[in-house]
Design an enzyme around this catalytic site. Structure first.
Site, mmCIF file in Angstrom:
data_model
loop_
_atom_site.group_PDB
_atom_site.id
_atom_site.type_symbol
_atom_site.label_atom_id
_atom_site.label_comp_id
_atom_site.label_asym_id
_atom_site.label_seq_id
_atom_site.Cartn_x
_atom_site.Cartn_y
_atom_site.Cartn_z
ATOM 1 N N ASP A 16 33.673 22.750 31.635
ATOM 2 C CA ASP A 16 34.150 21.681 30.754
ATOM 3 C C ASP A 16 35.464 21.092 31.261
ATOM 4 O OD1 ASP A 16 31.970 22.055 29.220
ATOM 5 O OD2 ASP A 16 32.986 23.112 27.579
ATOM 6 N N LEU A 30 7.307 33.246 15.489
ATOM 7 C CA LEU A 30 7.722 33.978 14.294
ATOM 8 C C LEU A 30 6.582 34.804 13.724
ATOM 9 C CD1 LEU A 30 9.699 31.166 12.407
ATOM 10 C CD2 LEU A 30 10.617 32.945 13.884
ATOM 11 N N LYS A 85 8.113 24.245 7.604
ATOM 12 C CA LYS A 85 7.655 24.536 8.969
ATOM 13 C C LYS A 85 6.951 23.288 9.461
ATOM 14 C CE LYS A 85 5.230 28.040 11.642
ATOM 15 N NZ LYS A 85 4.613 27.096 12.541
ATOM 16 N N ARG A 90 8.468 23.875 24.807
ATOM 17 C CA ARG A 90 8.517 25.321 24.623
ATOM 18 C C ARG A 90 7.769 26.046 25.743
ATOM 19 N NH1 ARG A 90 5.248 29.166 22.018
ATOM 20 N NH2 ARG A 90 6.434 30.818 21.010
ATOM 21 N N GLU A 98 11.757 20.566 16.191
ATOM 22 C CA GLU A 98 10.362 20.175 16.278
ATOM 23 C C GLU A 98 10.312 18.655 16.373
ATOM 24 O OE1 GLU A 98 8.537 22.919 16.202
ATOM 25 O OE2 GLU A 98 6.479 22.288 15.839
ATOM 26 N N LYS A 119 14.522 32.377 6.716
ATOM 27 C CA LYS A 119 15.351 33.103 7.687
ATOM 28 C C LYS A 119 16.563 33.671 6.960
ATOM 29 C CE LYS A 119 14.717 28.825 10.082
ATOM 30 N NZ LYS A 119 14.992 27.827 11.086
ATOM 31 N N LYS A 126 2.767 30.511 5.902
ATOM 32 C CA LYS A 126 1.898 29.337 6.124
ATOM 33 C C LYS A 126 1.080 29.039 4.869
ATOM 34 C CE LYS A 126 0.228 29.005 10.325
ATOM 35 N NZ LYS A 126 0.195 28.320 11.582
ATOM 36 N N CYS A 156 -25.670 -4.125 12.198
ATOM 37 C CA CYS A 156 -24.688 -3.851 11.141
ATOM 38 C C CYS A 156 -25.404 -3.404 9.866
ATOM 39 C CB CYS A 156 -23.871 -5.112 10.868
ATOM 40 S SG CYS A 156 -22.770 -4.929 9.460
ATOM 41 N N CYS A 211 -19.564 -11.190 7.602
ATOM 42 C CA CYS A 211 -20.318 -10.010 7.174
ATOM 43 C C CYS A 211 -19.906 -9.588 5.760
ATOM 44 C CB CYS A 211 -20.046 -8.879 8.162
ATOM 45 S SG CYS A 211 -20.621 -7.280 7.600
HETATM 46 S S1 IVH Z 1 12.790 28.701 13.338
HETATM 47 C C1 IVH Z 1 13.048 32.392 16.589
HETATM 48 N N1 IVH Z 1 12.278 26.686 11.779
HETATM 49 O O1 IVH Z 1 7.403 27.261 14.323
HETATM 50 C C2 IVH Z 1 12.370 31.085 16.372
HETATM 51 N N2 IVH Z 1 10.721 27.145 13.503
HETATM 52 O O2 IVH Z 1 6.477 30.258 14.837
HETATM 53 C C3 IVH Z 1 13.102 30.225 15.398
HETATM 54 N N3 IVH Z 1 8.858 25.554 13.596
HETATM 55 O O3 IVH Z 1 7.526 27.421 17.672
HETATM 56 C C4 IVH Z 1 12.209 29.177 14.887
HETATM 57 N N4 IVH Z 1 9.490 24.290 11.922
HETATM 58 O O4 IVH Z 1 8.540 25.320 16.852
HETATM 59 C C5 IVH Z 1 11.849 27.406 12.829
HETATM 60 N N5 IVH Z 1 12.019 24.886 10.347
HETATM 61 C C6 IVH Z 1 11.590 25.610 11.379
HETATM 62 C C7 IVH Z 1 10.401 25.277 12.054
HETATM 63 C C8 IVH Z 1 9.998 26.094 13.124
HETATM 64 C C9 IVH Z 1 8.578 24.472 12.859
HETATM 65 C C10 IVH Z 1 7.998 26.057 14.699
HETATM 66 C C11 IVH Z 1 8.779 26.345 15.943
HETATM 67 C C12 IVH Z 1 8.210 27.631 16.489
HETATM 68 C C13 IVH Z 1 7.254 28.065 15.452
HETATM 69 C C14 IVH Z 1 7.608 29.494 15.061
#
Ligand code: IVH
Length: 685
Positions: A37, A76, A104, A125, A159, A272, A296, A407, A428
């Site tokens: 930096d 996850l 998610k 990824r 994402e 989380k 999910k 048609c 038509c």
């Molecule tokens: S946290 C340690 N937050 O879900 C990983 N993941 O199974 C921390 N994803 O491939 C991920 N929305 O791309 C997190 N709000 C969210 C998310 C998210 C989508 C996807 C992510 C990852 C997958 C995890």
């Protein structure tokens, strides 16, 4: 002196290039980030325009270079039930009781590497350890800044998603879901894929510090911090109580309800632990961190049997196969009709009558067949009930799907255009009926629906949209079940739409691909209908393709759509008034940012367009940089956050006053109804 400075600049530029190469391409840094930096800052002081500062090395074509993730992109642990949440909370409670939840998002994961505030690289990824360099395309994503508000060196994870409105408007014909389009758009080489990266949105959920410089205690602090830096995180919510699991379960229920109306496709909720030291304490298994759970939504997929296929001509002339299937519950609804989109899809699935099929339903998106599971057996038809509870008694038969040559509505010979079968005849019957319904629905005419349109067509009271405005009371009141009062209502509803703005007019004409957003963009370009007609007469497409978001294909479709409707437009303008678009995109909201939350009396999208048309920007979450939060009834966490951050909060009334200060009445702004969909959905309805 000057020579020495030049020498120093040369040295610094070379060093920065060398160390970036070591850091990024070999994961073998020789100096600390702080030292890096310092080099960067010195060069910026001596030669702010030095190209090294703005581009560290040439950007490779997407997908051609592999990137080793400095921090692996993990997946996850998954759950689907309430118990999974209870279990997750209990087993992680030794790490504290404060949890953070985010939707998610169902798109494509992306890592953004910023060096001293500049976007240095973006990577997919991939395997989690190694991804692909997609910097070129990531830079096209509108809300990914190439430069942060502060010179941070960070890796931001998130994402990339496609707004469902854009998916429905532009892409539902080319891909069965927005997710596939996201990774395709990031990885395509020359903009040659199905979707444009500029139609994507980045939602952040994590940030990593290569130099370990973060002092944050909570992940949620980092999300605020990202907002300050100029990156939009996915919305989040904190749960902190003795028994957070109860509220967390409640939260999944709330999201299950609002999932179908949310801007993006989501497939669950990520929970989380919020406190970072607690995460460290819990650690990870070989597969996933112990401090997070991806909950999910229960599956919206199910199996059924293809019994028959009907072909329907839509508003735009496309002839769509509609599959009749044995009744099947999916996501709480009994489904018996599903779309097969187009001939290309029938061929892609290699599907025949009598095949067992996998179907899916997402929110209010039309259910569809996603997989052919081969020949069905009689047991696949057993124990099935129609929506009204009566038993299903259909039988199995096996044969190919016959692709029609004529048609189904007007019997004219059909034309194949790519994957689509089309009836090109404007006259038509099916097209006319659907265009009329589309017109009325887009202009929100209460009480003028499919049934009335059919009755009017049958009695030859109308042939075109223009005829609607020629109807009189005596004609209407003679229709079955149409009393004096209803006839007056219909005339009142029609009268309300005798004056409309250009964007609404273009949208309501129902041209293929010209949904509300494209119609607004085109209107803001041309300003008046007169100019559009002149442009058609002069015959140049180029002008339109210079507008952001309008490609050659849409330009051609628009030109053709207007040309074909020329007689109709001439007739209509004798009967109704099309108001010029306001010379917009700049106004009293120039440079101001707005976030909209809670329930409001107008569709959110309409308010957003009004803000944009006055030069304002609409963002999806609250940060310290936000100028205004427009908060409707029962606004939740965003309101709280805005209060904490001292953001100006406006209720709907106050917002209206602010807007009216411009002397532009709200009815003149481009407005649209988010419930009004375009493309295939309307062809289907
Ligand atoms: S946290 C340690 N937050 O879900 C990983 N993941 O199974 C921390 N994803 O491939 C991920 N929305 O791309 C997190 N709000 C969210 C998310 C998210 C989508 C996807 C992510 C990852 C997958 C995890």
């Amino acid at each position: 002196m000057g020579e020495r400075v030049d020498e120093r600049i040369g040295f610094l530029a070379a060093e920065i290039t060398r160390h970036s190469e070591l850091y990024y391409n070999h994961s073998a840094p020789e100096i600390t980030d702080a030292d890096f930096d310092a080099l960067w800052d010195e060069l910026r002081q001596l030669d702010p325009d030095n190209e090294v500062l703005h581009k560290v090395g040439p950007e490779p074509l997407p997908g051609t270079v592999k990137v080793e993730h400095m921090f692996p992109m993990r997946s996850l642990d998954k759950g689907t039930t309430d118990d999974d949440i209870v279990h997750f909370v209990t087993q992680s409670t030794s790490g504290g009781k404060r949890f953070l939840a985010q939707p998610k998002l169902d798109g494509s994961a992306l890592s953004l590497e910023y060096v001293a505030g500049n976007l240095h690289r973006a990577a997919t990824r991939g395997s989690g350890e190694r991804g692909e360099d997609v910097t070129l395309n990531a830079k096209l994503v509108a809300n990914i800044p190439t430069r942060l508000n502060h010179p941070y060196t960070i890796h931001v994870r998130g994402e990339v998603v496609m707004p469902l409105a854009i998916y429905e408007e532009k892409y539902s014909n080319v891909s069965p879901n927005p997710r596939n389009l996201c990774s395709g758009a990031l990885r395509q080489k020359h903009g040659d894929g199905k979707a444009n990266a500029s139609d994507l949105v980045f939602c952040a959920y994590d940030v990593k510090f290569p130099d370990d410089s973060s002092q944050a205690r909570f992940d949620s602090e980092l999300l605020h911090w990202l907002q300050e830096a100029g990156i939009e995180p996915a919305p989040w919510q904190i749960f902190e109580s003795e028994t957070p699991q109860n509220e967390m379960i409640e939260y999944t229920k709330e999201w299950s309800m609002k999932r179908s109306s949310y801007e993006f496709e989501i497939d669950g909720i990520v929970f989380k632990l919020d406190e970072l030291t607690h995460r460290e304490r819990l650690g990870e298994t070989a597969h996933h961190p112990r401090w997070a759970l991806a909950w999910k939504f229960p599956s919206q997929e199910a199996h059924s049997v293809l019994l028959d296929v009907d072909w329907q001509t839509g508003r735009t002339g496309s002839v769509t196969p509609v599959a009749r299937i044995a009744p099947q519950m999916v996501g709480g609804v009994t489904v018996e009709n599903v779309t097969l989109h187009n001939v290309g899809e029938v061929e892609r699935l290699g599907i025949k009558i009598g095949d067992k099929v996998k179907i899916t339903r997402r929110g209010d998106v039309i259910p569809k067949i996603i997989e052919n599971l081969g020949k069905a057996s009689p047991s696949d038809l057993e124990n099935r009930l129609h929506a009204d509870g009566t038993s299903f008694t259909g039988h199995l038969s096996f044969h190919d799907i016959a692709i029609p040559e004529n048609c189904p509505a007007c019997n004219r010979v059909l034309t194949m255009e790519g994957a689509f079968l089309r009836c090109l005849a404007m006259e038509c019957d099916a097209r006319t009926a659907r265009s009329l319904t589309y017109w009325c629905r887009t202009l929100e005419m209460d009480g003028i629906g499919e049934k009335l349109i059919e009755a009017l067509l049958e009695k030859s009271l109308i042939v075109t949209i223009a005829d609607l405005y020629r109807l009189n009371h005596s004609q209407l009141s003679k229709l079955d079940r149409m009393g004096d009062k209803s006839a007056n209502n219909v005339l009142d509803e029609l009268a309300k739409t005798r004056t409309l703005n250009l964007a609404k007019f273009l949208h309501a004409l129902g041209m293929e691909r010209i949904g509300p957003e494209v119609a607004t963009t085109i209107s803001q370009h041309f300003i008046s209908l007169e100019k559009i007609l002149r442009w058609i007469d002069e015959g140049e497409d180029e002008e339109l393709t210079t507008i952001d978001g309008i490609g050659e294909k849409v330009a051609a479709i628009f030109r053709e759509g207007i040309s074909k409707r020329r007689t109709l437009i001439n007739e209509l303008t004798e009967l109704i008034t099309v108001i010029d678009e306001t010379e917009s995109s700049s106004g009293i909201f120039d440079g101001k940012s707005f976030c909209i939350t809670g329930s409001l009396s107008r569709p959110r999208k309409e308010i957003a367009l009004a803000i944009k048309s006055l030069g304002g920007k609409v963002v999806s979450s609250v940060s310290g940089n936000l100028d205004y939060l427009v908060a409707g009834e029962s606004a939740g966490s965003k309101l709280e956050k805005a209060q904490n951050l001292d953001v100006t909060i406006l209720d709907e009334h106050e917002f209206q006053i602010l807007m009216n200060g411009t002397n532009i009445s709200s009815s003149e702004e481009p407005s649209e109804d988010p419930h009004q969909s375009t493309g295939t959905l309307d062809d289907w309805l």
